[in-house]
Enzyme design. Sequence first.
Site, short mmCIF file in Angstrom:
data_model
loop_
_atom_site.label_atom_id
_atom_site.label_comp_id
_atom_site.label_asym_id
_atom_site.label_seq_id
_atom_site.Cartn_x
_atom_site.Cartn_y
_atom_site.Cartn_z
N CYS A 2 0.84 -1.19 0.00
CA CYS A 2 0.00 0.00 0.00
C CYS A 2 0.88 1.24 0.00
CB CYS A 2 -0.96 0.07 1.19
SG CYS A 2 -2.10 -1.30 1.24
N ARG A 27 4.07 -0.25 -4.73
CA ARG A 27 3.79 -0.82 -3.41
C ARG A 27 2.50 -1.63 -3.38
NH1 ARG A 27 6.78 1.54 0.55
NH2 ARG A 27 5.26 0.90 2.10
N TRP A 76 -2.58 -2.88 -1.81
CA TRP A 76 -2.27 -4.30 -1.99
C TRP A 76 -3.17 -5.02 -0.99
CZ3 TRP A 76 -0.30 -8.48 0.80
CH2 TRP A 76 0.18 -9.56 0.03
N GLY A 103 -0.90 -1.49 6.18
CA GLY A 103 -0.56 -2.41 7.28
C GLY A 103 -1.74 -3.30 7.59
N GLU A 486 18.49 -16.82 -8.37
CA GLU A 486 17.99 -15.49 -8.77
C GLU A 486 17.38 -15.56 -10.19
OE1 GLU A 486 17.21 -12.70 -7.71
OE2 GLU A 486 17.60 -11.15 -9.19
N HIS A 509 21.35 -35.91 -7.26
CA HIS A 509 20.65 -36.36 -6.05
C HIS A 509 19.14 -36.17 -6.18
CE1 HIS A 509 24.47 -36.99 -4.12
NE2 HIS A 509 24.84 -35.75 -4.41
#
Length: 617
Positions: A2, A27, A76, A103, A486, A509
């Site tokens: 946010c 954000r 968000w 938040g 990455e 493996h």
Amino acid sequence: MCGIVGYVGDNKSLEVLLGGLKRLEYRGYDSAGVAVIDKDGHMGTRKRAGKLQVLVDDLAERPLGNGATGIGHTRWATHGGPTDRNAHPHLSADGKLALIHNGIIENFSELKKELTDTGASFTSETDTEVAALLVGREYEKTGDLTESLRRVVGRLEGAFTLLVMHEDQPGIVVGARRNSPLVIGLGDGENFLGSDVAAFVEFTKRAVAIGQDQIVTIRPDSVEVTDFLGNTVESEEFEIAWDASASEKGGWSSFMAKEISEEPEAVANTILGRVVDGIVNLGELSPIGDDALKDIDRIVIIACGTAAYAGMLGKYAIEQWARVPVDVDLSHEFRYRNPIITPRTLVISISQSGETMDTLMAVKYATAAGAHVLSVCNTQGATIPRESHAVVYTHAGPEVAVASTKAFLAQVTALYLIGLHLAKARGTLSDNAIRENVVELQAVPDKIAEVLRVSQAEIGQLARWMTDIQSVLFLGRNVGYPVALEGALKLKELAYIHAEGFAAGELKHGPIALIEPGQVVFVVVPSPRDPDSLHPKVVSNIQEIRARGARVIAIAEKGDASVLPFADEVIPIPLAGTLFEPLLAVVPLHIFGMELAAAKGLDVDQPRNLAKSVTVE
Ligand code: G6P
């Protein structure tokens, strides 16, 4: 998550709010909204699900009266889906007070019950609306916006930045913060609030960071900061080093394209001013002090996402140069398992934004447990550096694209500088050896520029051929391993393709079972000059997968003929020492992720479901 912006000044609040939200959209981009008090004193709000452009288009069609006071939000979603109703601002019961929030209010169900039991009704599914209704009720009693917010924040649990304004109080915006970011921008006859300085850098370079549990009241000619109890707090002003133009796209097709092109500068600027007579000297470490650095017996690097992969590279360099054991932990895993920390532990946190909640909580935990805490951060005035004993800023400039690219290179550079500083302080490398490594590091920016020049077009072509691909594997050994991780993360984040990074030695493996004809595998090949002879081992790994039908794309030192017979494509990188190769090998992988996403027609800067700064745990 946010983005928040607040403004008081002259009659341009909509311009300030929408400009600020554009810069903060990284954000969160599930919905956006604004509240503005117009020249006639009426408060209007508009909020729309979807990206900011939906709100901008709506405002163009149905204009809102412009005025001198406003707040804006880009969301968000956490509590409640991304709908118009759940978008911020939220209003008090009488509709006169508007509130925005970043938040999570953890005790919201309890507060919601209390409000419902006393006659309140809700229009959204958010946790935020309880705060709007509570502050509205307090305002009815006190008629004082700052006092009303103060009374409410004491009752909230969790993390929040809140901004409020009231129709009867034009020229005032009040903000409060706990564990979420909020920065003040100081103007001339106008003042700003923002989640970070990007919100207002276009209008002012003067900023003040607000501390934990503080409340700020801005008016056009004044700024007042107090703690949650009302005591005045002294805050320190700082100058924003970023140019407004640095956070513009400037002709590039995406922020990410621009940011990848800035990778050479990100490294160069992070080194700048930190080398004296060929020796690294980080004055920023003085709050911890060389005596303490000499005495540490263990380093723990904590970070999330791309920053954690930068941390893994830091481990190789710091262990080699400073001969101190380094563990790398994801912040959220570190924080909740009762980790062993002593006064001789140095915790290094890495965060581009300086706001990642998982890392912030881990930093606070480490500080409370008695460790020395050093942060590596790209954002001035952010919370994590303020909670640490010392900070080494990466000077990558603003990074807007959600997936991190240039900041990764700057983080690795900063960790290498820290490693060389530690080596000097601890006497584990001779001055000559330090100088040789510094020379290698200083040569990296030109080499990255060469990778960009030579490989960009070819990688773009490769990506366009692969738009239908379902899965990609990445292999690397030693310092090539974090590069592989990455590369895989970039492909997941940007192109929504299943991708895995493996340590090449681990192939036999298990992961080799995934290889079937046509499987694309990127392999990070160490230099044939590598003193630890990893090169022949990786070439054997390539042969093993090639024998099973894999399509191999090798990232190898230019002139390395040994991979040619076994690779379908070779992307050449300039010669560099082992520890410096990752700073070159990762660049083609950043380009590949971006180009593949672009070729699939995806939004490279704002991938689905993600946010750049994850400020919830
Ligand atoms: C998010 C972003 C990643 C980033 C991570 C850590 O998940 O999508 O690109 O690496 O956060 O962010 P930080 O700001 O702490 O470096």
